[in-house]
Design a protein around this motif. Structure first.
Motif, PDB file in Angstrom:
ATOM      1  N   UNK A 109       0.808  -1.216   0.000  1.00 50.01           N
ATOM      2  CA  UNK A 109       0.000   0.000   0.000  1.00 50.01           C
ATOM      3  C   UNK A 109       0.841   1.266   0.000  1.00 50.01           C
ATOM      4  N   UNK A 110       2.102   1.172   0.447  1.00 52.90           N
ATOM      5  CA  UNK A 110       2.929   2.380   0.523  1.00 52.90           C
ATOM      6  C   UNK A 110       3.873   2.461  -0.678  1.00 52.90           C
ATOM      7  N   UNK A 111       4.081   3.652  -1.239  1.00 54.88           N
ATOM      8  CA  UNK A 111       4.972   3.794  -2.401  1.00 54.88           C
ATOM      9  C   UNK A 111       6.383   3.269  -2.159  1.00 54.88           C
ATOM     10  N   UNK A 112       6.897   3.424  -0.932  1.00 52.44           N
ATOM     11  CA  UNK A 112       8.252   2.952  -0.652  1.00 52.44           C
ATOM     12  C   UNK A 112       8.326   1.429  -0.725  1.00 52.44           C
ATOM     13  N   UNK A 113       7.293   0.740  -0.235  1.00 55.81           N
ATOM     14  CA  UNK A 113       7.271  -0.715  -0.328  1.00 55.81           C
ATOM     15  C   UNK A 113       7.248  -1.154  -1.785  1.00 55.81           C
ATOM     16  N   UNK A 114       6.442  -0.475  -2.593  1.00 56.90           N
ATOM     17  CA  UNK A 114       6.400  -0.801  -4.025  1.00 56.90           C
ATOM     18  C   UNK A 114       7.755  -0.547  -4.676  1.00 56.90           C
ATOM     19  N   UNK A 115       8.433   0.500  -4.217  1.00 58.74           N
ATOM     20  CA  UNK A 115       9.763   0.808  -4.744  1.00 58.74           C
ATOM     21  C   UNK A 115      10.747  -0.309  -4.410  1.00 58.74           C
ATOM     22  N   UNK A 116      10.702  -0.825  -3.179  1.00 60.17           N
ATOM     23  CA  UNK A 116      11.580  -1.928  -2.798  1.00 60.17           C
ATOM     24  C   UNK A 116      11.319  -3.161  -3.653  1.00 60.17           C
ATOM     25  N   UNK A 117      10.043  -3.468  -3.870  1.00 63.88           N
ATOM     26  CA  UNK A 117       9.694  -4.632  -4.680  1.00 63.88           C
ATOM     27  C   UNK A 117      10.134  -4.454  -6.132  1.00 63.88           C
ATOM     28  N   UNK A 118       9.994  -3.251  -6.647  1.00 62.19           N
ATOM     29  CA  UNK A 118      10.390  -2.990  -8.030  1.00 62.19           C
ATOM     30  C   UNK A 118      11.904  -3.035  -8.213  1.00 62.19           C
ATOM     31  N   UNK A 119      12.651  -2.936  -7.117  1.00 65.33           N
ATOM     32  CA  UNK A 119      14.110  -2.924  -7.218  1.00 65.33           C
ATOM     33  C   UNK A 119      14.707  -4.320  -7.256  1.00 65.33           C
ATOM     34  N   UNK A 120      13.874  -5.365  -7.114  1.00 70.16           N
ATOM     35  CA  UNK A 120      14.387  -6.736  -7.166  1.00 70.16           C
ATOM     36  C   UNK A 120      14.756  -7.060  -8.611  1.00 70.16           C
ATOM     37  N   UNK A 121      16.017  -7.389  -8.893  1.00 70.52           N
ATOM     38  CA  UNK A 121      16.420  -7.677 -10.276  1.00 70.52           C
ATOM     39  C   UNK A 121      15.841  -8.994 -10.769  1.00 70.52           C
ATOM     40  N   UNK A 122      15.593  -9.063 -12.086  1.00 75.04           N
ATOM     41  CA  UNK A 122      15.066 -10.258 -12.718  1.00 75.04           C
ATOM     42  C   UNK A 122      16.189 -11.071 -13.343  1.00 75.04           C
ATOM     43  N   UNK A 123      16.216 -12.388 -13.104  1.00 79.58           N
ATOM     44  CA  UNK A 123      17.235 -13.233 -13.739  1.00 79.58           C
ATOM     45  C   UNK A 123      16.851 -13.558 -15.183  1.00 79.58           C
ATOM     46  N   UNK A 124      16.574 -12.525 -15.972  1.00 81.19           N
ATOM     47  CA  UNK A 124      16.144 -12.699 -17.347  1.00 81.19           C
ATOM     48  C   UNK A 124      16.822 -11.633 -18.198  1.00 81.19           C
TER      49      UNK A 124
END
Length: 295
Positions: A247-262
């Motif tokens: 629900x918080x923008x910072x949490x979404x930012x952390x999740x979006x920062x996870x790199x993809x092994x692709x």
């Protein structure tokens, strides 16, 4: 009856030259409860410098908050009597980040285990104490004959961290405060360490405050999570809910920062972080976070 740890309005300030007002606020209005029943894993996650380790030191009694209180059984931990403080030390045990700094290099690793035996009266004889130490080492997947009698430099980082888990196994505390305990371990040893913490929860009823910057370890441990940004807890809830429906923008930012092994999912944009709110202001990565983080 096991007592509860309660943080209420905890604020921690440090004097800092050049900072506004001459001080830096590391933790602001931290309020949460660690309950021993049912035993649980509560993760505190945030980027480096967000105030996670400061909260750990407050809970362990290593640093008195500038304001607010840390209570154990309803009493301020900085006002406990000697007997009450000994009970607190027995029931609230730490695991720190650096497996290379937690041992005195001049002593064999046995010393930290025997000190616990003697300090807390865990055995009535040396043979009984040795048997207890060996059982606890085996419980954390260490062979006593390969560990006892050795100096810290003769053990790997993962072995040294598990020696500290063996100490916890001996004491059977109600709470474990684990401050970035796997950040210096490789993936295989990291998973073993996390599995031991989960065993402690299920088999011995220990509640763990797990402090990390790594969302994948949070997802693996499950339980509940608190997200901290610039000293403020901005979101909390069950791990599945926070991971899949932040629900918080910072949490979404952390999740979006996870790199993809692709290799086909390449980041072409940049994330600009607002200095005050910690939210993404301009640009987002082209690659998106996985539905379930990978450990």
């Amino acid at each position: 009856m096991t007592k509860t740890i309660e943080l209420s309005g905890v604020q921690q300030r440090f004097h800092a030259r050049g900072a506004v007002g001459g001080y830096l606020t590391a933790v602001q209005d931290a309020t949460f409860t660690l309950a021993p029943e049912p035993p649980q894993v509560v993760s505190l996650v945030g980027q480096s410098g967000s105030g996670k380790s400061t909260i750990a030191r407050n809970v362990l009694g290593l640093q008195k908050p500038t304001s607010g209180t840390v209570r154990y059984g309803g009493k301020d931990i900085f006002k406990l009597t000697r007997a009450e403080y000994d009970d607190y030390r027995r029931n609230v045990q730490p695991v720190f980040q650096d497996p290379y700094a937690i041992f005195n290099p001049f002593y064999r690793v046995d010393r930290v285990l025997w000190k616990a035996v003697k300090k807390f009266g865990l055995a009535s004889s040396r043979s009984e104490g040795l048997a207890l130490i060996e059982r606890s080492l085996e419980a954390v997947k260490l062979e006593p004959e390969r560990v006892l009698g050795r100096y810290p430099h003769q053990l790997s980082g993962g072995q040294r961290q598990r020696v500290m888990l063996a100490r916890i196994h001996m004491l059977r505390p109600a709470f474990v405060i684990a401050d970035e305990p796997v950040s210096m371990l490789d993936a295989q040893v990291r998973r073993l360490f996390l599995d031991i913490l989960l065993d402690f929860q299920r088999e011995y009823g220990m509640t763990t405050l797990f402090i990390t910057h790594d969302l994948s370890t949070v997802y693996y441990l499950g339980g509940s999570v608190m997200v901290i940004n610039r000293g403020v807890i901005v979101e909390r809830g069950p791990v599945d809910t926070v991971m899949h429906e932040p629900s918080h923008p910072y949490t979404r930012l952390l999740l979006d920062s996870i790199p993809q092994p692709d290799p086909d999912l390449r980041w072409t944009g940049r994330i600009e972080v607002d200095e005050l709110s910690g939210t993404a202001e301009a640009g987002t990565p082209k690659a998106t976070a996985p539905e379930t983080p990978i450990i």
